[in-house]
Motif scaffolding. Structure first.
Motif, PDB file in Angstrom:
ATOM      1  N   ILE A   1     -18.481  10.046  20.053  1.00  0.00           N
ATOM      2  CA  ILE A   1     -17.862   8.857  19.457  1.00  0.00           C
ATOM      3  C   ILE A   1     -17.952   7.681  20.441  1.00  0.00           C
ATOM      4  N   ILE A   2     -17.691   7.993  21.713  1.00  0.00           N
ATOM      5  CA  ILE A   2     -17.808   6.930  22.723  1.00  0.00           C
ATOM      6  C   ILE A   2     -19.231   6.378  22.742  1.00  0.00           C
ATOM      7  N   LEU A   3     -20.181   7.317  22.729  1.00  0.00           N
ATOM      8  CA  LEU A   3     -21.587   6.906  22.751  1.00  0.00           C
ATOM      9  C   LEU A   3     -21.928   6.031  21.536  1.00  0.00           C
ATOM     10  N   TRP A   4     -21.231   6.268  20.464  1.00  0.00           N
ATOM     11  CA  TRP A   4     -21.490   5.565  19.215  1.00  0.00           C
ATOM     12  C   TRP A   4     -20.857   4.176  19.237  1.00  0.00           C
ATOM     13  N   VAL A   5     -19.590   4.105  19.733  1.00  0.00           N
ATOM     14  CA  VAL A   5     -18.880   2.825  19.641  1.00  0.00           C
ATOM     15  C   VAL A   5     -19.226   1.843  20.754  1.00  0.00           C
ATOM     16  N   ILE A   6     -19.748   2.342  21.899  1.00  0.00           N
ATOM     17  CA  ILE A   6     -20.047   1.347  22.935  1.00  0.00           C
ATOM     18  C   ILE A   6     -21.117   0.373  22.454  1.00  0.00           C
ATOM     19  N   GLY A   7     -21.904   0.803  21.469  1.00  0.00           N
ATOM     20  CA  GLY A   7     -22.877  -0.111  20.883  1.00  0.00           C
ATOM     21  C   GLY A   7     -22.202  -1.301  20.212  1.00  0.00           C
ATOM     22  N   PHE A   8     -21.070  -1.027  19.549  1.00  0.00           N
ATOM     23  CA  PHE A   8     -20.333  -2.099  18.852  1.00  0.00           C
ATOM     24  C   PHE A   8     -19.742  -3.101  19.831  1.00  0.00           C
ATOM     25  N   LEU A   9     -19.304  -2.571  20.997  1.00  0.00           N
ATOM     26  CA  LEU A   9     -18.655  -3.440  21.981  1.00  0.00           C
ATOM     27  C   LEU A   9     -19.557  -4.600  22.394  1.00  0.00           C
ATOM     28  N   SER A  10     -20.856  -4.342  22.325  1.00  0.00           N
ATOM     29  CA  SER A  10     -21.790  -5.350  22.807  1.00  0.00           C
ATOM     30  C   SER A  10     -21.659  -6.666  22.039  1.00  0.00           C
ATOM     31  N   SER A  11     -21.113  -6.601  20.827  1.00  0.00           N
ATOM     32  CA  SER A  11     -20.999  -7.834  20.060  1.00  0.00           C
ATOM     33  C   SER A  11     -19.848  -8.718  20.558  1.00  0.00           C
ATOM     34  N   TYR A  12     -19.065  -8.184  21.506  1.00  0.00           N
ATOM     35  CA  TYR A  12     -17.938  -8.975  22.008  1.00  0.00           C
ATOM     36  C   TYR A  12     -18.321  -9.905  23.153  1.00  0.00           C
ATOM     37  N   GLY A  13     -19.534  -9.856  23.604  1.00  0.00           N
ATOM     38  CA  GLY A  13     -19.880 -10.740  24.710  1.00  0.00           C
ATOM     39  C   GLY A  13     -21.373 -10.786  24.955  1.00  0.00           C
ATOM     40  N   ASP A  14     -21.743 -11.544  25.965  1.00  0.00           N
ATOM     41  CA  ASP A  14     -23.149 -11.688  26.319  1.00  0.00           C
ATOM     42  C   ASP A  14     -23.343 -11.242  27.763  1.00  0.00           C
ATOM     43  N   GLY A  15     -24.579 -11.269  28.199  1.00  0.00           N
ATOM     44  CA  GLY A  15     -24.861 -10.958  29.601  1.00  0.00           C
ATOM     45  C   GLY A  15     -25.340  -9.531  29.767  1.00  0.00           C
ATOM     46  N   TRP A  16     -25.689  -9.204  31.001  1.00  0.00           N
ATOM     47  CA  TRP A  16     -26.334  -7.904  31.260  1.00  0.00           C
ATOM     48  C   TRP A  16     -25.413  -6.737  30.933  1.00  0.00           C
TER      49      TRP A  16
ATOM     50  N   GLY B   1     -25.625   2.682  23.891  1.00  0.00           N
ATOM     51  CA  GLY B   1     -25.051   3.230  22.658  1.00  0.00           C
ATOM     52  C   GLY B   1     -26.129   3.715  21.708  1.00  0.00           C
ATOM     53  N   THR B   2     -25.777   4.697  20.884  1.00  0.00           N
ATOM     54  CA  THR B   2     -26.788   5.255  19.983  1.00  0.00           C
ATOM     55  C   THR B   2     -26.967   4.406  18.725  1.00  0.00           C
ATOM     56  N   PHE B   3     -25.947   3.652  18.377  1.00  0.00           N
ATOM     57  CA  PHE B   3     -25.962   3.041  17.056  1.00  0.00           C
ATOM     58  C   PHE B   3     -27.140   2.087  16.845  1.00  0.00           C
ATOM     59  N   ASP B   4     -27.353   1.254  17.845  1.00  0.00           N
ATOM     60  CA  ASP B   4     -28.393   0.249  17.745  1.00  0.00           C
ATOM     61  C   ASP B   4     -29.773   0.869  17.518  1.00  0.00           C
ATOM     62  N   HIS B   5     -30.009   1.964  18.267  1.00  0.00           N
ATOM     63  CA  HIS B   5     -31.304   2.637  18.164  1.00  0.00           C
ATOM     64  C   HIS B   5     -31.457   3.312  16.812  1.00  0.00           C
ATOM     65  N   TRP B   6     -30.347   3.857  16.348  1.00  0.00           N
ATOM     66  CA  TRP B   6     -30.345   4.557  15.074  1.00  0.00           C
ATOM     67  C   TRP B   6     -30.622   3.579  13.933  1.00  0.00           C
ATOM     68  N   GLU B   7     -30.041   2.390  14.056  1.00  0.00           N
ATOM     69  CA  GLU B   7     -30.123   1.423  12.977  1.00  0.00           C
ATOM     70  C   GLU B   7     -31.561   1.045  12.646  1.00  0.00           C
ATOM     71  N   SER B   8     -32.381   0.901  13.699  1.00  0.00           N
ATOM     72  CA  SER B   8     -33.757   0.490  13.415  1.00  0.00           C
ATOM     73  C   SER B   8     -34.520   1.568  12.646  1.00  0.00           C
ATOM     74  N   PHE B   9     -34.168   2.839  12.901  1.00  0.00           N
ATOM     75  CA  PHE B   9     -34.822   3.918  12.138  1.00  0.00           C
ATOM     76  C   PHE B   9     -34.479   3.801  10.656  1.00  0.00           C
TER      77      PHE B   9
END
Lengths: 236, 317
Positions: free
Chosen positions: A170-185, A194-202
């Motif tokens: 679940i952590i691996l899944w949600v850390i992808g969402f966190l990225s929308s809260y900010g910018d930068g490295w 996070g897995t979500f972003d990679h999964w989405e393109s499939f």
């Protein structure tokens, strides 16, 4: 490498001797069937788009249940001692178990092709995103199984292994969402990890080598750590 | 066959195995004896490559346990304490799995399994699920597994624990038979077992070897003079006085036992004092009801050796 098939065979046998495989597969199919029907009704569209996200979520919850016993049970019953004192390498054991759990995962998602069958009977689905989604599911399965395997190698309690496995995923899944809260490295790294972003393109029908490499390398890394952890009894 | 040199295994703050060295020759059966927590299981786990040693070298059949682990494991048949089995498999399936794991060629597997089933007397349960078997049968399945690849060295951790007396006898017979063609190292705290099956005994306590010899030699070592137990009817004090006068008798103790007295007579030196004692009693006209030699058993040796250490330690402290 020689003993991988032996370990694999035993694990598969043990899956189907215990009720776990049947229970997990049934729960998964009932739940995903329910959500497939719901999504179909809502979107009125011949695709797996919405259903796949719920399928992914159930896999996240159920894969650790498949993998929980792999090492925890051996440690608890003491069979790890007979296993590790036979002429077999740690890698063979880890990889055999990994393949067995992955096979069960595949057996679990295979019947969802019946949804595709329904779509082709009653509509005209675009097969591109469907194929790519299943490639994604397979790669993701490798990652999920290796996470569960690693967790199982740390504990002798199966329930603990399952719970920590689910939480990690679940952590691996949600850390992808966190990225929308900010910018930068930092947020960029989270998005990549996070897995979500990679999964989405499939699911969109894109098989990007970056995503494939993400899953394969992450899985390899986790398997490597598992081998080291199994070995660690030798220097602890 | 087994070569252990200055072996040390340190856990967080104690030395479970503290600088032990020993050799086991080919086809020798050695019994590893010691109280609970003496380091028996730890030693065996190091020999079987399950854990590494903190220091020291161990070679089994010429291979180093650390550098050549896979070769060592191919030569060893190991039966851990409590005999862990996969309880969801049938006996046949389990042995087949183990046979594959131990790299037995495909064509020989069935033959070897049948041989081991026969050897351990479990052919009649070969299609049962191991989880449904009794402790004794599980033990034998474990034993069959250790034999399956015909290893040069057998390492058995308390092979007869939890069995009924008949099963113990059977397993001992099996082990004794194996001892003729294999090098066997077995741990136990049942002493008659060691006496019966082992060529040599190694007693360890608190991680150290405190004695290592043949059972007969150990008994001889600890026997100081000869001692007798007598049951004599008559006045205790007077008999004691009379017996003490015999030249070769060093001490006489007695206690009342029913209507007679039980005497413990110790002789000085190796001389047999039975005749002198008998003659004296007859001469004094007492009634001798029983006379037997008190032999030192392994149990006493074990007790003496393992408690002597503690006493010394507590005295020093």
């Amino acid at each position: 490498m020689r003993n991988v098939p032996t370990i694999y065979q035993r694990e598969i046998m043990s899956y189907f001797y215990s009720p776990i495989a049947y229970v997990v597969i049934s729960v998964f199919l009932i739940a995903s069937g329910f959500f497939f029907a719901g999504n179909l009704q809502f979107w009125q569209e011949a695709s797996l788009k919405g259903s796949l996200d719920s399928i992914q979520f159930f896999l996240l919850l159920l894969t650790p249940v498949i993998t929980m016993k792999l090492f925890a049970d051996e440690t608890k019953s003491g069979t790890i001692e007979t296993l590790m004192t036979s002429p077999v390498t740690d890698f063979d054991v880890v990889f055999g178990k990994f393949l067995a759990a992955l096979s069960l995962y595949i057996v679990m998602i295979l019947p969802t092709w019946i949804f595709v069958l329904f779509l082709t009977i009653f509509g005209n689905p675009d097969f591109g995103p469907i194929y790519s989604s299943y490639i994604g599911l397979l790669l993701m399965g490798g990652l999920f199984v290796s996470v569960g395997l690693l967790v199982s190698s740390f504990t002798r309690n199966q329930v603990v292994a399952a719970v920590i496995g689910i939480v990690s995923l679940i952590i691996l899944w949600v850390i992808g969402f966190l990225s929308s809260y900010g910018d930068g490295w930092f947020y960029e790294t989270l998005r990549y990890a996070g897995t979500f972003d990679h999964w989405e393109s499939f699911t969109k029908g894109i098989v990007d080598t970056r995503d494939v490499i993400y899953y394969l390398s992450f899985t390899t890394l986790l398997l490597f750590i598992t081998v080291r952890n199994v070995e660690s009894r030798k220097w602890r | 066959m087994i070569n252990v040199k200055n072996l040390i295994k340190r856990y967080v703050n104690i030395n479970a195995v503290d600088d032990i060295s020993f050799n086991v020759e080919e086809n020798e059966t050695v019994g590893l004896l010691g109280p609970n927590g003496a380091g028996k299981t730890t030693t065996m786990r190091i020999l079987t490559c399950f854990m590494p040693a903190t220091a020291g070298t161990v070679t089994v059949a010429g291979f180093d346990v650390f550098a050549d682990s896979l070769n060592v494991r191919q030569q060893i048949g190991y039966l851990p304490e409590n005999v862990p089995l996969y309880l969801d498999m049938r006996v046949n399936e389990y042995l087949m799995f183990r046979a594959k794991l131990k790299n037995i060629p495909r064509r020989e597997r069935r033959k070897k399994i049948d041989y081991c089933l026969e050897m351990t007397g479990i052919s009649n349960v070969q299609n049962q699920i191991t989880g449904t078997l009794s402790k004794g049968y599980r033990q034998r399945v474990g034993l069959a597994d250790t034999l399956i690849h015909d290893p040069k060295v057998l390492i058995l951790d308390e092979p007869t624990i939890g069995l009924d007396p008949n099963q113990i006898m059977q397993i001992r017979q099996v082990i004794k038979g194996l001892g003729e063609k294999h090098t066997v190292l077995l741990s136990t705290h049942i002493l008659p077992e060691v006496e019966m099956v082992c060529d040599r005994i190694m007693i360890i306590d608190k991680g150290k070897i405190v004695a290592m010899d043949t059972p007969a030699n150990l008994v001889k070592q600890l026997k100081t003079g000869s001692s007798l137990v007598l049951e004599i009817k008559g006045n205790g004090e007077k008999i004691k006085e009379s017996l003490s006068k015999i030249g070769s008798v060093s001490s006489v103790r007695f206690s009342e036992k029913g209507d007679a007295n039980e005497f413990f007579v110790e002789g000085s030196g190796e001389e047999d004092i039975r005749e002198a004692v008998f003659k004296r009693i007859v001469k004094d006209n007492y009634i001798l009801r029983e006379m037997r030699r008190q032999t030192v058993t392994l149990e006493e040796i074990f007790h003496q050796i393992t408690t002597r250490e503690t006493e010394e330690v507590s005295e020093n402290a």
